[in-house]
Enzyme design. Structure first.
Site, short mmCIF file in Angstrom:
data_model
loop_
_atom_site.label_atom_id
_atom_site.label_comp_id
_atom_site.label_asym_id
_atom_site.label_seq_id
_atom_site.Cartn_x
_atom_site.Cartn_y
_atom_site.Cartn_z
N SER A 68 -18.04 -12.94 -1.17
CA SER A 68 -17.27 -13.39 -2.34
C SER A 68 -16.82 -14.85 -2.28
O SER A 68 -16.42 -15.40 -3.30
CB SER A 68 -16.04 -12.52 -2.52
N LYS A 71 -18.29 -17.21 -4.66
CA LYS A 71 -17.85 -17.23 -6.06
C LYS A 71 -17.14 -18.54 -6.43
O LYS A 71 -17.22 -19.00 -7.56
CB LYS A 71 -16.91 -16.04 -6.34
N TYR A 195 -26.90 -13.54 -7.91
CA TYR A 195 -25.63 -13.10 -7.34
C TYR A 195 -25.81 -12.55 -5.91
O TYR A 195 -25.08 -12.91 -4.99
CB TYR A 195 -24.98 -12.04 -8.24
N TYR A 246 -8.25 -11.00 -4.00
CA TYR A 246 -8.36 -9.76 -4.79
C TYR A 246 -6.96 -9.28 -5.20
O TYR A 246 -6.09 -10.10 -5.49
CB TYR A 246 -9.10 -8.67 -4.03
N VAL A 264 -16.18 -10.01 1.92
CA VAL A 264 -16.22 -8.75 2.69
C VAL A 264 -16.95 -8.85 4.04
O VAL A 264 -16.93 -7.90 4.81
CB VAL A 264 -16.81 -7.56 1.89
N1 GLN Z 1 -21.56 -9.05 -2.23
C1 GLN Z 1 -20.31 -8.37 -2.30
C2 GLN Z 1 -20.26 -7.42 -3.50
O1 GLN Z 1 -20.70 -7.75 -4.54
C3 GLN Z 1 -19.20 -9.38 -2.39
C4 GLN Z 1 -17.84 -8.74 -2.52
C5 GLN Z 1 -16.80 -9.37 -1.70
O2 GLN Z 1 -17.01 -10.17 -0.80
N2 GLN Z 1 -15.60 -8.95 -1.97
O3 GLN Z 1 -19.79 -6.33 -3.40
#
Ligand code: GLN
Length: 310
Positions: A68, A71, A195, A246, A264
């Site tokens: 993430s 992003k 993505y 988050y 994650v």
């Molecule tokens: N690639 C992960 C997903 O889409 C990224 C989510 C994350 O790092 N929180 O679930």
């Protein structure tokens, strides 16, 4: 804020890393993307980067995927490509209070727009706004951008990419839902491919801290070259505060008070405006999906070095 003092900071960082080692046992390595299960729950790294250099403690030789954290980088590119008006036509500016991969509010929000670009739905919508002929062209631009920032040619971890592409059913659901509501532009599978690839870009903890420093320096590289407009970084930094961790962003703002974004894989990037970039790594996650040792290390660091922006 204490002025940068390498020896003093190194000692503080070392102590903080050791003090927080205990947390890893209480966390859990992400397993919903099968390939991420390989993360070592006991690994820990902390890197501080300033204009005067960087200091590294812990397992800093490991590479991990951005997940993430990508992003914030793709949001910068989309903002530069399209301008804020177009980007915020497709994605909102509000925290959700829901898990990062939640689908619930996509249907209940009147505009059908994902609430912000830090949740999966929002980031997927942002992907569709990056300029390029196809996902190959677009990911090339993303890789080039990140390579400039970290001063190394970054690549995609093919196993992690493949693993998420095969099992990312929920992200696929989010994307197809947004295609139906006309939030998503272009070919859905092509957007998803971008993505999944951006999430699988590999960096080291030191490179993470460089990304943090780039944000702290409002979009300037270490050589002084401006890569993105100051306003782009202002928007991204604000999202890091309100949504970067988050549905634990409020608590993190109180405990650490540093703009940050987690992934994650167990990585967190943090940026103390005009001062420091910070990278932390620890694959054991808390129940919100943030690195459990990372959030504690950042809170201690903020406390001991006076880094809260509030
Ligand atoms: N690639 C992960 C997903 O889409 C990224 C989510 C994350 O790092 N929180 O679930």
């Amino acid at each position: 804020m204490i002025p940068w003092n390498y020896t003093q900071f190194k000692q503080i960082a070392q102590n903080i890393l050791e003090d927080n080692r205990k947390w890893s046992a209480q966390g859990k390595v992400a397993d919903y993307i099968p390939e991420l299960k390989k993360g070592d729950p006991n690994a820990m790294a902390l890197v501080l980067a300033s204009r005067d250099g960087s200091l590294v403690v812990g397992d800093c030789d490991r590479l991990f995927t951005l997940q993430s954290i990508s992003k914030i980088l793709t949001l910068m590119i989309a903002l530069e490509d399209q301008g804020p008006a177009k980007v915020f036509f497709h994605v909102g500016k509000e925290p959700t209070g829901d898990p990062f991969n939640s689908i619930a509010k996509l249907e209940t929000t009147a505009t059908a727009r994902p609430l912000n670009p830090m949740i999966n739905a929002g980031a997927i919508a942002v992907c569709s706004l990056i300029k390029g002929k196809n996902s190959d062209d677009k990911i090339k631009r993303v890789l080039e951008f990140i390579s400039m920032v970290v001063e190394r040619e970054v690549t995609i971890n093919a196993e992690v990419y493949q693993s998420e592409k095969e099992t990312g059913h929920r992200n696929r659901a989010l994307a197809y839902f947004m295609k139906d509501t006309e939030v998503l532009e272009g070919d859905v599978e092509d957007v998803l491919d971008l993505y999944f690839k951006q999430c699988a870009i590999e960096v080291s903890c030191e490179e993470l801290a460089k990304i943090g420093l780039f944000i702290a320096k409002k979009g300037e590289l270490t050589n002084g070259r401006r890569m993105v407009q100051r306003d782009t970084v202002r928007l991204v930094t604000t999202f890091m505060v309100t949504c970067g961790m988050y549905n634990a962003s409020g608590e993190f703002a109180i405990n650490a008070g540093i703009p940050a974004k987690s992934g994650v894989s167990g990585a967190i990037v943090a940026a103390v405006p005009n001062y420091l970039g910070i990278g932390t790594y620890g694959p054991a996650l808390d129940e919100k999906g943030n690195s459990i040792s990372g959030v504690h290390m950042l809170a201690d660091l903020a406390d001991q070095l006076g880094l809260s922006i509030f």
